[in-house]
Design an enzyme around this catalytic site. Structure first.
Site, PDB file in Angstrom:
ATOM      1  CG  MET A  55      59.819 -40.766 -46.743  1.00 49.31           C
ATOM      2  SD  MET A  55      61.714 -41.014 -47.406  1.00 49.31           S
ATOM      3  CE  MET A  55      61.894 -39.385 -48.353  1.00 49.31           C
ATOM      4  CE  LYS A 109      37.184 -43.302 -61.551  1.00 51.28           C
ATOM      5  NZ  LYS A 109      36.428 -42.250 -62.395  1.00 51.28           N
ATOM      6  CE1 TYR A 148      63.555 -33.905 -40.372  1.00 54.60           C
ATOM      7  CE2 TYR A 148      61.867 -35.287 -41.006  1.00 54.60           C
ATOM      8  CZ  TYR A 148      63.217 -35.069 -41.052  1.00 54.60           C
ATOM      9  OH  TYR A 148      63.911 -36.203 -41.190  1.00 54.60           O
ATOM     10  NE  ARG A 201      35.878 -34.739 -65.918  1.00 52.52           N
ATOM     11  CZ  ARG A 201      35.969 -35.447 -64.767  1.00 52.52           C
ATOM     12  NH1 ARG A 201      36.632 -35.514 -63.916  1.00 52.52           N
ATOM     13  NH2 ARG A 201      35.073 -36.702 -64.844  1.00 52.52           N
TER      14      ARG A 201
HETATM   15  C1  LIG Z   1      34.994 -42.121 -61.499  1.00 55.05           C
HETATM   16  C2  LIG Z   1      33.744 -42.212 -62.264  1.00 55.05           C
HETATM   17  C3  LIG Z   1      32.713 -42.838 -61.669  1.00 55.05           C
HETATM   18  C4  LIG Z   1      32.402 -43.025 -60.461  1.00 55.05           C
HETATM   19  O1  LIG Z   1      32.495 -42.017 -59.604  1.00 55.05           O
HETATM   20  P1  LIG Z   1      32.373 -42.181 -57.906  1.00 55.05           P
HETATM   21  O2  LIG Z   1      32.123 -40.766 -57.395  1.00 55.05           O
HETATM   22  O3  LIG Z   1      33.767 -42.677 -57.572  1.00 55.05           O
HETATM   23  O4  LIG Z   1      31.136 -43.002 -57.694  1.00 55.05           O
HETATM   24  C5  LIG Z   1      31.345 -42.655 -62.729  1.00 55.05           C
HETATM   25  N1  LIG Z   1      31.369 -42.241 -63.759  1.00 55.05           N
HETATM   26  C6  LIG Z   1      32.653 -41.748 -64.715  1.00 55.05           C
HETATM   27  C7  LIG Z   1      32.472 -41.124 -65.862  1.00 55.05           C
HETATM   28  C8  LIG Z   1      33.791 -41.821 -64.013  1.00 55.05           C
HETATM   29  O5  LIG Z   1      34.882 -41.379 -64.176  1.00 55.05           O
END
Ligand SMILES: *Cc1c(COP(=O)(O)O)cnc(C)c1O
Length: 364
Positions: free
Chosen positions: A304, A35, A256, A130
């Site tokens: 920046m 993802k 800054y 969630r």
């Molecule tokens: C992102 C995610 C993972 C992976 O988690 P990591 O901590 O990056 O290994 C696994 N299961 C779900 C449902 C996720 O959203």
């Protein structure tokens, strides 16, 4: 010449880390979680090194299309399932497996016209609160899915809130076992932290594990442990060069807000990397950085396009010197992204995902 900032993606490290996850997973199959554009590494760049995974797990249908476009014919799982009814058509067309976490998703499935029934992962809310069905509603959801001609095999998943911390996973695992007891189907529970830290029963009892961050070589539980402890290798190096050197007299400041003031005369370097590249502005004086492969620290505020580094212990470094914000230096020294994240009050995940579009990326 373009600005010297560069993100390098290390295929050898991705490969090694996937292997590492597979060893931790025992007989379970491994979803490579890609993802957020493979946690900022780029799906297309990471794909070849990760194609030994058993499947790819992600959130966006557009990302699933990219994985299919790369020629992947194996399983792809949508971790949050569909967002609207139209998504189900793409699931049918691209043969995507999808999580089902709420009644609305079951309603959409019930109304979906498809030739090929879908493989779904029914999600239990075991305490993260969630996504997922509460334990007392889980069986009803399962029965509804089972009655749908649109549904083929039903598997089960849940997600841990504390796999990286003290509370651990046992309380949620017990809820999962009770809710799914005697239901036939494959099971998926563990993210990276659960896989590495909790191992044992949760992994052994599972058919699929879902590592994300570990694939990218970042410890899920820093500062408890670092990547080296888990035998993980950073898969991304963010590097740049010094573009100027300044000599500060005692009492002079840099940047800054004049937030860093030299107590003694010192040599400092200006590196071409700032928060517009994705480097965290919250990282204050003392954040680790490698110059010519030597560990030193940042000074003052990140701006920046630039940040400042201490050259006290790197007297030969001048304009053009290599600066590693995180990852591997040319001399083999490693600066784990989780150390930089920690100095900025965040986690490695966020920094990897936040590398800005203006940063050129190189596959190595
Ligand atoms: C992102 C995610 C993972 C992976 O988690 P990591 O901590 O990056 O290994 C696994 N299961 C779900 C449902 C996720 O959203």
């Amino acid at each position: 010449m373009p600005r010297p900032i560069l993100a390098t993606i290390h295929a050898d490290a991705l490969h090694h880390n996937l292997d590492r996850m597979r060893r931790a997973a025992g007989d379970a199959r491994v979803w490579a979680v890609v993802k957020a554009n493979a946690y900022g590494h780029g799906i297309e760049r990471a794909f070849d090194a990760l194609r030994a995974a058993d499947g790819f797990a992600l959130l966006d249908i557009a990302e699933a299309e990219r994985v299919r476009a790369l020629g992947w014919r194996g399983p792809i799982l949508l971790l949050e399932g569909v967002f609207e009814a139209r998504d189900l058509e793409l699931c049918s067309r691209l043969s995507l497996w999808h999580a089902v976490h709420c009644d609305e998703q079951i309603d959409m499935l019930a109304a979906h016209k498809t030739q090929a029934p879908h493989r779904v992962f029914l999600k239990l809310n075991s305490g993260m609160n969630r996504l997922g069905f509460a334990p007392h509603r889980f069986r009803t959801a399962h029965a509804r899915l089972q009655a749908l001609p649109q549904v083929d095999e039903i598997s089960f998943m849940t997600h841990f809130s504390d796999a990286d911390g003290e509370r651990g996973i046992e309380h949620q695992r017990a809820v999962f076992e009770r809710a799914t007891a005697d239901l036939p189907g494959e099971r998926s529970l563990c993210n990276t932290a659960a896989l590495l830290r909790q191992g044992g029963d949760a992994v052994l009892a599972a058919d699929w594990v879902r590592p994300g961050i570990g694939l990218y070589g970042c410890a899920p539980d820093f500062p408890g442990h670092d990547a080296a402890h888990w035998q993980l290798q950073p898969a991304m190096t963010l590097s740049t060069r010094l573009i100027a050197v300044q000599l500060l007299a005692a009492g002079e400041s840099v940047g800054y807000g004049s937030s860093f003031v030299a107590e003694v005369p010192m040599r400092i370097g200006i590196a071409a990397c700032g928060y517009a590249d994705g480097y965290p502005r919250q990282a204050g004086t003392g954040t680790p950085v490698l110059v010519d492969g030597v560990r030193t620290r940042t000074l003052g505020r990140v701006s920046m396009d630039m940040l400042t580094v201490d050259l006290t212990h790197v007297p030969d470094a001048g304009p053009g010197a290599e600066v590693i914000l995180w990852g591997r230096a040319g001399n083999g020294a490693v600066l784990p992204v989780e150390q930089v994240a920690h100095a900025a009050g965040t986690i490695g995940y966020e920094l990897l995902c936040a590398v800005a579009p203006r940063v050129a990326v190189l596959a190595a």
